[in-house]
Write an enzyme that holds these catalytic residues in place. Structure first.
Site, PDB file in Angstrom:
ATOM      1  N   GLY A  73       0.822  -1.203   0.000  1.00  0.00           N
ATOM      2  CA  GLY A  73       0.000   0.000   0.000  1.00  0.00           C
ATOM      3  C   GLY A  73       0.849   1.241   0.000  1.00  0.00           C
ATOM      4  N   ASP A 115     -11.612   3.760   7.715  1.00  0.00           N
ATOM      5  CA  ASP A 115     -11.250   3.107   6.445  1.00  0.00           C
ATOM      6  C   ASP A 115     -11.735   1.662   6.460  1.00  0.00           C
ATOM      7  OD1 ASP A 115     -10.246   2.855   3.912  1.00  0.00           O
ATOM      8  OD2 ASP A 115      -8.182   2.502   4.544  1.00  0.00           O
TER       9      ASP A 115
END
EC number: 2.7.11.1
Length: 633
Positions: A19, A133
């Site tokens: 990520g 998230d």
């Protein structure tokens, strides 16, 4: 990875993901040979917000539904530090399970995953954080246990943010998509995402997944609900948007130009996703999803309210014996908490409106109905029909639906035109009971027509119940307080008292307002008070305080003192088998309301019920004493 403190202890097995703020590896501990997940990120002079949050999570969180962080290793370089976060290794994430492996979760598995996610988020909430998230890739699964991961975007919920980090678009609420954080509530961000996640678990598809705001807004409207004009104004959406989308869904066709309609038709043809048949089904799961995807931040639930909505799914699930039951250890003692006057008064404000309505269902006390209390099956259907009627009558009195639902079930009789609306409604309840009597007389092998010749032939009770719900466009509450009593480990010697008290309680349309668990606890409190003289005295004392609190108006007429909410605690042996550690203030107030219902019932009806339920005179005298207490002016 270079030779350092990490490579001295771990060996890389595989790269799992990468990520913006780090790489996740599958690693093996050299000494124990156990496998772990390791997230590696580098911190230089630009120490990022996300890196800092990961360290907070390691120090603050310890919950079975949050990913466990075992260790953090640091390799100190000349001008930077490399962090290795050693975490538990999971089987995969929800995205992989639902979309890559194409697994369809059954209902019990969906509900199990949902309550685990709620548990994890509620724990974070109690620590003062929101995840921010909550995407499918950040919800991991290990041996069917949910593990929420990746805390890089989390916020302190007590601090109003000027700027919110943008996460995955399909889990962002409209106020973040529109770029207006000033109307954003940090407590409501995760619950919007929770509605999206649960939709995917139910239907194996993402509800909203667009890359631009215009399509995203249209998708929300066409698949869930239309925002109010006030909400659209707050989000500063264009006049063209208001005209095209808001008016179409409000059916204000006269205000639309043909060009606007053509534009919408073109959109439909190009996307082929204008409507969503899944959410049109009237199910408890869809109700949960829609409530969480509310345009209005103020009306969207927070995580505490999400738990209550989850229990509504269980309460409306059919049939009852398939509902998941949350078991708990029965404590050896129960605490009775004496609450201060200020606590009782402030809590009573939430219930005040219920005491202004003295409606009772008269037909509930008629002879033909009272005959059916002897067997649990018959009794269960009677009280469930009563609860359903309570829902309908409350719907009739709401400012939006006042009497609009009457045409669904009212049938004419000789006095129909002369009757008041309420009389018509109650006369129609007689029909509900006659429908129920089909099961009483012919169950389980009956063959009858419901609603005369123009309805369908039924062959079993579940089919009857399904069509009963379908005809009325309502849901019968199946996991009610009496069901909770039967499914609990409560001593069944108290069953006749419980049945009797609950039967009295559901004669009020307001019974549907109360939480079923609280009603169960309140009736058990009344029974315990009957058996325990000390609890009886303390309960009387609480009722006397509630008498006064109902007569004092809000704030100005009360002396606000900084006293404790709880002034005394009494522990008694739990010889009753109730799975409860202590009685809450809501339990006290609900018990007070149940006795208030007894007070409204006439002596004639009261005596008839006493005979039918074979309740001894000692218990009746005990109830009379409680009634006399709350009847004091």
């Amino acid at each position: 990875m270079s030779n350092n403190i990490f490579t001295n202890n771990y060996t890389i097995v595989d790269k799992l993901s990468e990520g913006t703020y780090g790489i996740v590896y599958k690693v093996e501990h050299i000494e124990s040979k156990k496998n772990f997940a390791c997230k590696k990120f580098v911190i230089d002079n630009n120490f990022t917000y996300c890196n800092y949050n990961e360290l907070i999570a390691h120090n603050e969180f310890n919950h079975s539904n949050l990913i466990e962080i075992y260790d953090i290793l640091v390799d100190y370089g000349h001008d930077k530090c490399t962090y290795y976060v050693i975490m538990e290794l999971c089987d995969g994430c929800l995205f992989d399970i639902l979309f890559c492996d194409k697994v369809f979760l059954d209902e019990s598995q969906r509900l199990d995953y949902l309550i685990q996610i709620i548990d994890g988020l509620e724990y974070m909430w109690s620590k003062g954080f929101v995840h921010n998230d909550l995407s499918l890739t950040n919800i991991l699964v290990k041996n069917n246990k949910i593990k929420i991961a990746d805390f890089g975007f989390m916020y302190n919920r007590f601090i109003k943010q000027d700027i919110y980090h943008r996460n995955t678009i399909y889990i962002q609420p409209p106020e973040l998509i529109s770029g207006h954080p000033r109307i954003c509530d940090p407590n409501k961000i995760d619950t919007w995402a929770l509605g999206q996640i649960f939709y995917v678990m139910c239907y194996n598809s993402v509800l909203y997944n667009y890359s631009n705001k215009t399509d995203y807004y249209l998708d929300i409207i066409s698949k869930t609900n239309t925002p109010s004009l006030d909400i659209i104004d707050k989000l500063y959406l264009s006049d063209k948007y208001k005209k095209l989308y808001y008016n179409i869904f409000r059916k204000n066709i006269k205000k639309l130009t043909q060009n606007a309609i053509n534009e919408l038709v073109c959109y439909n043809k190009s996307t082929n996703k204008f409507s969503n048949d899944n959410l049109r089904k009237k199910t408890s799961s869809n109700k949960f999803i829609k409530k969480h995807m509310n345009w209005s931040v103020r009306h969207r639930p927070d995580i505490k309210q999400s738990r209550k909505l989850f229990y509504e799914i269980l309460a409306n699930k059919y049939p009852i014996y398939n509902s998941p039951i949350i078991q708990s250890i029965i404590p050896s003692t129960i605490s009775f908490r004496e609450f201060s006057f200020h606590k009782l008064w402030s809590s009573m404000n939430n219930y005040d409106y219920l005491f202004k309505s003295n409606l009772l269902f008269g037909i509930h006390f008629e002879y033909k109905i009272r005959l059916h209390h002897r067997f649990d099956y018959q009794y269960n259907l009677i009280v469930k029909i009563m609860l359903l009627m309570g829902k309908i009558i409350r719907s009739c009195f709401s400012k939006y639906n006042k009497f609009k639902c009457l045409n669904k079930f009212i049938y004419p009789n000789n006095n129909y035109l002369l009757s008041s609306q309420i009389s018509r409604l109650e006369n129609s309840f007689d029909r509900f009971y006659s429908m129920g009597k089909i099961i009483y007389c012919h169950y389980p092998f009956f063959e009858n027509y419901i609603f005369d010749y123009d309805t369908i032939k039924l062959s079993n009770s579940l089919e009857f119940q399904y069509h009963f719900i379908d005809i009325l466009d309502k849901e019968i509450p199946c996991l009610d307080a009496y069901d909770i009593f039967l499914l609990s480990n409560c001593n069944k010697m108290y069953q006749k008292y419980f049945k009797y008290m609950y039967y009295l309680f559901v004669s009020s349309p307001n019974a549907t307002v109360f939480d079923n668990n609280i009603v169960y606890q309140s009736i058990m409190l009344i029974i315990i008070s009957y058996k325990n003289s000390l609890i009886y005295k303390k309960l009387i004392n609480q009722f006397l305080k509630l008498n006064i609190s109902t007569k004092i108006k809000y704030s100005r007429e009360i002396n606000h003192c900084f006293n404790d909410d709880i002034i005394n605690v009494i522990e008694i042996d739990n010889d009753y088998g109730i799975n409860l550690n202590y009685f809450t203030v809501d339990t006290i107030i609900t018990a007070y309301y149940i006795i208030h219902i007894c007070r409204l019932i006439t002596n004639e009806k009261y005596n008839l019920l006493n005979i039918n339920f074979a309740i001894e005179s000692k218990f009746i005298k005990y109830l009379d004493k409680l009634v006399s207490v709350i009847d004091m002016e």
